[in-house]
Design a protein around this motif. Sequence first.
Motif, PDB file in Angstrom:
ATOM      1  N   UNK A  43       0.761  -1.168   0.153  1.00 14.30           N
ATOM      2  CA  UNK A  43       0.094  -0.008  -0.227  1.00 14.30           C
ATOM      3  C   UNK A  43       1.274   1.176  -0.115  1.00 14.30           C
TER       4      UNK A  43
ATOM      5  N   UNK B 200       2.357   2.020  -2.964  1.00 13.97           N
ATOM      6  CA  UNK B 200       0.985   2.592  -4.121  1.00 13.97           C
ATOM      7  C   UNK B 200       1.378   4.326  -4.044  1.00 13.97           C
ATOM      8  N   UNK B 201       1.551   4.570  -2.703  1.00 15.83           N
ATOM      9  CA  UNK B 201       0.799   5.967  -1.994  1.00 15.83           C
ATOM     10  C   UNK B 201       2.396   7.184  -2.673  1.00 15.83           C
TER      11      UNK B 201
ATOM     12  N   UNK C 147       2.208   7.578  -6.092  1.00 14.06           N
ATOM     13  CA  UNK C 147       0.701   8.655  -6.347  1.00 14.06           C
ATOM     14  C   UNK C 147       1.305   9.885  -6.207  1.00 14.06           C
TER      15      UNK C 147
ATOM     16  N   UNK D 186       3.526  11.043  -8.543  1.00 14.84           N
ATOM     17  CA  UNK D 186       2.064  11.880  -9.939  1.00 14.84           C
ATOM     18  C   UNK D 186       1.986  13.292  -9.347  1.00 14.84           C
ATOM     19  N   UNK D 187       1.379  12.988  -8.108  1.00 12.21           N
ATOM     20  CA  UNK D 187       0.948  14.921  -7.919  1.00 12.21           C
ATOM     21  C   UNK D 187       1.622  16.418  -7.735  1.00 12.21           C
TER      22      UNK D 187
ATOM     23  N   UNK E 124       4.199  15.833  -9.743  1.00 17.31           N
ATOM     24  CA  UNK E 124       4.424  16.089 -11.656  1.00 17.31           C
ATOM     25  C   UNK E 124       2.898  16.763 -11.862  1.00 17.31           C
TER      26      UNK E 124
ATOM     27  N   UNK F  89       0.303  10.978   0.092  1.00 19.84           N
ATOM     28  CA  UNK F  89       0.261   9.797   1.390  1.00 19.84           C
ATOM     29  C   UNK F  89       1.068   9.490   1.582  1.00 19.84           C
TER      30      UNK F  89
END
Lengths: 96, 360
Positions: free
Chosen positions: A62, A65-66, A69, A72-73, A75, A88
């Motif tokens: 988990x 994955x965080x 992300x 991603x944010x 970027x 996260x």
Amino acid sequence: MCLAIPGKVVEIFEENELKMGKIDFSGTMNSACLAYVPEVEIGQYVVVHAGFAIQILDETQAQEVFDAWDDLTDTLKDEGYTVQGKPLSKKKKDLN
Amino acid sequence: MKYLDEFRNPEIAKRILQQIKDTVTRPWVIMEICGGQTHSILKNGLDQLLPKEIELVHGPGCPVCVTPLEMIDQALAIARQPNVIFTSFGDMLRVPGTYDDLFKVKSEGGDVRMVYSPLEALKMARENPDKEVVFFAVGFETTAPGNAMAVHQAAKEGITNFSELVSHVLVPPAMEALLSSPDNRVQAYLAAGHVCAVMGWNEYIPIAEKFKVPIVPTGFEPIDILQGILLTVQQLEEGRYNIENQYTRVVKMDGNLPAQKLINDVFEITDRKWRGIGVIPNSGYKLTDKYKSYDAALKFNVGHIESQESPLCISGIILQGLKKPPQCPAFAKECTPEHPLGATMVSSEGACAAYYRYHK
Ligand code: SF4
């Protein structure tokens, strides 16, 4: 029918020779049978369906994955988007 | 809630949607197997947010919906017997049989009780030795470990006034049956995450290879589903057909081995009729000979029952992903959640109920 939700094991006990646990679902306590996750320890998260823990939740997975992300944010922010919500990943939270 | 809320973050959802839009170049038909996912898709309006090239069709993954009418009628007949406490998950109480449902039996004085776990039913048997306690054991592989444990535990404790009316169904044979149909439109599957939590994803490898379809075990939150779709679309666009696990925090390749061990001791594979679809070979569980004395169907001889479906209901076609609920002439007219004609309108995981609630 296949709904299963994650909860934290806060107590482990035995009932009719079955391994059972008290599970904290974000404040709501309920008991569940832990016979199918024999290695589970207090403090771990399990996924519970119809009164049975069917898996131990893999917190490392988990977290990966965080982390992805949050990258991603980041970027998104670089691209000029407004990004709401807290980071996260633990790494980033510690920085904040 | 921890490990749920994170997977509902709208910013992340937007980002993944953008990735899906950037990836897709052609139309694709993807089926989500599980009714829980259907519910989440419609509730969050995910089908509306996806690029128009992607069509989601809703699979037969609602055990309440596919339990055959004959089995419901049999449950009603057993629940009407004197001295019986009939127990079931809440969803099953309102499923219409040919003439009525379990609620009706209860209102007429039958002892019908809702339980949250099959162990609760076993507890009732322990506490009521002069009564026969029957549990309506429906469900997919997710529910099988619990239902197996209740029988195993009864045998271990020497409890003889407990039995299960078993109507278990298995997902992979149904996936294969849908792909084998000449009418099939499905090009990829989101596999049901919690079924895979128990069974693992090994058994999907031969299906993916034989039919050349990507299969992605997927979770239930909006971001899980969007990510599952992204992984699927990437494979479709590149012409790959692998098993790619989206739900890594819960699904392991081998699944839950202690659960599988007990399931294999208590249950064996059998042909099973799916409501609205028909018999699918090797698609269900029945009790093994060792546990035959816990089979409610053998314990209570309720005689021959004539079952008859509502002639209006097209739920079988809907469960195969060939039509959507609004295409049923009875949808939101003769058939509503208050007066359901078919099981797909009863369960919150049924496609008809989900469309009624979120898309009417
Ligand atoms: S709307 Fe009602 S009658 Fe039509 S398919 Fe769904 S359950 Fe059956």
